[in-house]
Enzyme design. Structure first.
Site, PDB file in Angstrom:
ATOM      1  N   HIS A  86       0.831  -1.207   0.000  1.00  0.00           N
ATOM      2  CA  HIS A  86       0.000   0.000   0.000  1.00  0.00           C
ATOM      3  C   HIS A  86       0.865   1.257   0.000  1.00  0.00           C
ATOM      4  CE1 HIS A  86       0.341   1.010   4.385  1.00  0.00           C
ATOM      5  NE2 HIS A  86       0.380  -0.297   4.561  1.00  0.00           N
ATOM      6  N   ASP A  88      -0.263   4.445   0.972  1.00  0.00           N
ATOM      7  CA  ASP A  88      -0.581   5.483   1.945  1.00  0.00           C
ATOM      8  C   ASP A  88       0.180   5.287   3.245  1.00  0.00           C
ATOM      9  OD1 ASP A  88      -2.237   3.159   2.451  1.00  0.00           O
ATOM     10  OD2 ASP A  88      -3.422   4.382   3.836  1.00  0.00           O
ATOM     11  N   ASP A 149       6.227   1.824   6.493  1.00  0.00           N
ATOM     12  CA  ASP A 149       4.924   1.183   6.403  1.00  0.00           C
ATOM     13  C   ASP A 149       4.078   2.005   5.434  1.00  0.00           C
ATOM     14  OD1 ASP A 149       2.528  -0.129   6.785  1.00  0.00           O
ATOM     15  OD2 ASP A 149       2.174   0.689   8.786  1.00  0.00           O
ATOM     16  N   GLU A 183      -4.980   1.811   2.741  1.00  0.00           N
ATOM     17  CA  GLU A 183      -4.934   0.627   3.600  1.00  0.00           C
ATOM     18  C   GLU A 183      -5.003   1.017   5.072  1.00  0.00           C
ATOM     19  OE1 GLU A 183      -2.847  -2.577   6.005  1.00  0.00           O
ATOM     20  OE2 GLU A 183      -2.409  -0.447   5.789  1.00  0.00           O
ATOM     21  N   GLU A 184      -4.363   2.140   5.417  1.00  0.00           N
ATOM     22  CA  GLU A 184      -4.273   2.530   6.826  1.00  0.00           C
ATOM     23  C   GLU A 184      -5.622   2.931   7.417  1.00  0.00           C
ATOM     24  OE1 GLU A 184      -1.856   1.959   8.573  1.00  0.00           O
ATOM     25  OE2 GLU A 184       0.019   2.112   7.454  1.00  0.00           O
ATOM     26  N   ASP A 206       4.301  -6.434   3.644  1.00  0.00           N
ATOM     27  CA  ASP A 206       3.912  -5.400   4.613  1.00  0.00           C
ATOM     28  C   ASP A 206       4.132  -5.872   6.046  1.00  0.00           C
ATOM     29  OD1 ASP A 206       2.912  -3.001   5.584  1.00  0.00           O
ATOM     30  OD2 ASP A 206       0.802  -3.548   5.321  1.00  0.00           O
ATOM     31  N   HIS A 388       3.914   3.973  12.289  1.00  0.00           N
ATOM     32  CA  HIS A 388       2.923   4.971  12.701  1.00  0.00           C
ATOM     33  C   HIS A 388       3.482   5.978  13.690  1.00  0.00           C
ATOM     34  CE1 HIS A 388      -0.794   2.239  11.654  1.00  0.00           C
ATOM     35  NE2 HIS A 388       0.184   2.177  10.752  1.00  0.00           N
TER      36      HIS A 388
END
Length: 417
Positions: A86, A88, A149, A183-184, A206, A388
């Site tokens: 992903h 994002d 990520d 995705e997040e 991932d 994150h």
């Protein structure tokens, strides 16, 4: 085991380029993708794929990148496999103006991030750093997340495409590439065209530690508890007012202590309030319910009903409604129907020089939903850590190992056809 590549790895340069593009998704947005800036990375990826000779690479209206590395073997009937990451980054931490730093030849000492020197990576707080001595660690500068990520996964797949095209000694069938937005925020595969993708099996890139492969995720439901209280003028409220805000607070306080994220680990599930909104007359509490066994989600919903019933006994004028919605299910259920998908992934990791470890993930991936959409899809490590947050990191060597894993996996499917 290596393929004696005739070209150098490009994963690091790609990764540094990709993290400079802000692709943060937005859960409050109703558009698809949730932020237009995610297409900036998508357009760059398409440009790079076309330049390396992937002729069908394109970005669709919903922000998905599709591409095919064509087969280079005469062997018939090789299943089409897909690699997915992903684009994002999380809404939890800024992804704007990311300044990546490469800390060469890591020696085990603290890594102080220069733009905010309170941000320090210490080996006892980041245990996998013990496995990185002598490696090159990439971090952000201290004021943003890094974006490993999942831009590490994106860069690894892109380098793998480059290597497959430039190293024809690696025999493989058709390889489909899928890069997703959002995705997040749980919308990563909302608009995926599975028929157009046309793959038998998929692998999201991932995961965390090098060598790990995940074949099991949480099953997940969302739950919204709507509380209807009784409003009145506060100056004349005695015996009349039943504040929905206070009812909500009591309900949250009564949630089972041993079923919270803060107090669970391993295969334990949880009930987690993620948002409260409202006023005296009406309040809502949003929950996420998580467990590896889908049937336990109903038990958690019933526990919420039991608590609400008990609390509202003291508020006879008030009512509640609980709305439960399915989010995703444990992908292991589908992967167990196709055991070769995981077996080949484990073999590829071993061939790339690591000891493959099969793990469960206390979360979900795009692969969770893809598996139930007809594309069984475990998750392979990308090397990302502390995602994150401002201390997010990845190592150059782990990203290279992920590239090698993708190459071996492509070859294993061809060998076993």
């Amino acid at each position: 085991m290596n393929f004696n590549l005739t070209t150098d790895f490009t994963v690091t340069e790609r990764f540094l380029r990709y993290v400079s593009i802000d692709t943060q998704s937005d859960p409050a947005s109703k558009t698809q993708p949730s932020t237009a800036k995610q297409k900036n990375l998508g357009n760059l990826l398409v440009k790079e794929l076309l330049e390396m000779g992937v002729a069908d690479a394109h970005l669709d209206e919903f922000g998905y990148v599709y591409a095919t590395v064509p087969a280079n073997t005469a062997k018939p009937n090789i299943p089409v496999i897909c690699f997915c990451s992903h684009m994002d980054t999380s809404p939890d931490c800024s992804g704007e103006n990311v300044k990546p730093i490469i800390h060469k030849n890591y020696d085990g000492s603290d890594l102080v991030l220069p733009d905010d020197q309170t941000q320090v990576l210490r080996i006892h707080e980041h245990p996998d750093l013990k496995n990185q001595l002598g490696n090159d660690i990439i971090t952000a500068s201290g004021t943003t997340l890094l974006g490993a990520d999942n831009k590490a996964g994106v860069a690894e797949i892109m380098d793998a495409c480059y290597q497959l095209i430039n190293n024809p000694q690696i025999k493989h069938g058709n390889i489909r590439i899928l890069f997703t937005p959002d995705e997040e925020i749980g919308r990563g595969v909302d608009k995926v065209d599975i028929k157009k993708l046309g793959a038998y099996a998929g692998y999201t890139i991932d995961g965390e530690s090098a060598g790990n492969m995940e074949n099991e995720t949480f099953s997940a439901d969302g739950a919204r508890l709507i509380i209807n209280g009784v409003s009145s003028h506060p100056g004349f409220a005695k015996g009349k007012m039943e504040s929905a805000i206070k009812i909500a607070a009591i309900i949250v306080a009564m949630l089972p202590f041993d079923k919270s994220p803060e107090n669970t680990e391993g295969m334990e599930g949880f009930i987690h309030p993620v948002g409260i909104n409202g006023h005296v007359e009406q309040a809502t509490i949003d929950f996420i319910l998580r467990d590896f066994e889908a049937e336990n989600l109903e038990r958690y919903a019933n526990e919420l009903r039991r608590i609400a019933d008990e609390v509202l006994e003291d508020f006879p004028g008030s009512t509640y409604e609980l709305k439960v919605s399915e989010q995703y299910r444990n992908m292991k259920q589908k992967l167990d129907e196709h055991p070769e998908i995981v077996a080949y992934g484990m073999e590829a990791i071993n061939r790339a020089g690591m000891n493959a470890k099969l793990c469960s993930i206390r979360g979900g991936t795009d692969g969770s939903r893809l598996s139930f959409m007809g594309l069984p899809c475990p998750n392979i490590f990308a090397g990302e850590h502390a995602f994150h947050g401002k201390q997010e990191w990845v190592s150059v060597q782990d990203m290279q190992k992920a590239v090698m894993t993708i190459l071996h996996l492509s070859a294993i499917w061809e060998e076993n056809a």
